[in-house]
Design a protein around this motif. Sequence first.
Motif, PDB file in Angstrom:
ATOM      1  N   LEU A 131       0.826  -1.204   0.000  1.00 17.17           N
ATOM      2  CA  LEU A 131       0.000   0.000   0.000  1.00 17.17           C
ATOM      3  C   LEU A 131       0.859   1.251   0.000  1.00 17.17           C
ATOM      4  N   THR A 155      -5.289   9.490   1.293  1.00 14.90           N
ATOM      5  CA  THR A 155      -5.709   8.510   0.289  1.00 14.90           C
ATOM      6  C   THR A 155      -4.782   7.313   0.383  1.00 14.90           C
ATOM      7  N   GLU A 157      -3.947   3.597  -1.351  1.00 11.02           N
ATOM      8  CA  GLU A 157      -4.187   2.825  -2.568  1.00 11.02           C
ATOM      9  C   GLU A 157      -3.177   1.691  -2.689  1.00 11.02           C
ATOM     10  N   THR A 193     -10.043  -4.166  -2.274  1.00 11.25           N
ATOM     11  CA  THR A 193      -9.138  -3.810  -3.369  1.00 11.25           C
ATOM     12  C   THR A 193      -8.008  -2.891  -2.915  1.00 11.25           C
ATOM     13  N   TYR A 195      -8.298   0.276  -1.182  1.00 10.22           N
ATOM     14  CA  TYR A 195      -8.510   1.727  -1.221  1.00 10.22           C
ATOM     15  C   TYR A 195      -9.205   2.208   0.053  1.00 10.22           C
ATOM     16  N   THR A 197     -10.128   6.399   1.868  1.00 12.93           N
ATOM     17  CA  THR A 197      -9.918   7.838   1.957  1.00 12.93           C
ATOM     18  C   THR A 197     -10.601   8.335   3.228  1.00 12.93           C
TER      19      THR A 197
END
Length: 217
Positions: A131, A155, A157, A193, A195, A197
Amino acid sequence: MKTSVTMISLLLLIVGMLSGCGHQHVWNEATCTEPKTCTECGETEGSPSGHTWTAATCTEPKTCTECGETEGAALKHTWIEATCTAPKTCSVCGETDGELAEHDLNSSGKCRVCDEQIGFALNMSNWKNYLKVSYEAIRTQQSTGLWSTTGATFTLEPIANVTFGDVKVTFEYFYKHNQLSTTQTSSFNVSETGYATGTLPNCDYVKLKAISGYIIE
């Protein structure tokens, strides 16, 4: 003369009684519902043999093994839900339906059912292999016209093609140059997946403090 007639009549009666219907019976054996029966004259003897039942099963009703007659309805299956080691299975007859279920993983990636280690734990030592996190300051214009940092957004990802399970990240944040500022923490869930925020208010300093969960490669 009368005595002779009487004797002849008696003799004929006895002969008639002994001879029955006047022929030899041809018997059909008794069935579940009918007694032994003569095919020539229809005379019966005895009683029906009665049904010989086999108990109902999941798919068949109670059934006579002699004549095939049925009674009632099938019992239907008693299902045990599928697991990762066995499909949906009837506890009575053993019939199966469908496929294996997915593993039921705990927070460390180990299956609660079969104890297999499917995933690998994420921690502060390895999370950067999977990540990346970025921050953006929230800036607010004051009444004086000056701008100040009043918070931040983050964020998260993925950088690896893996599946994330039960991943949670915790951020620590505060005003770095304000001695009266209290350190705060906030936690966020990460999608499968990879993600996530979120907003971290009232701060100008942020760091990722902790991470938990697992990944499946």
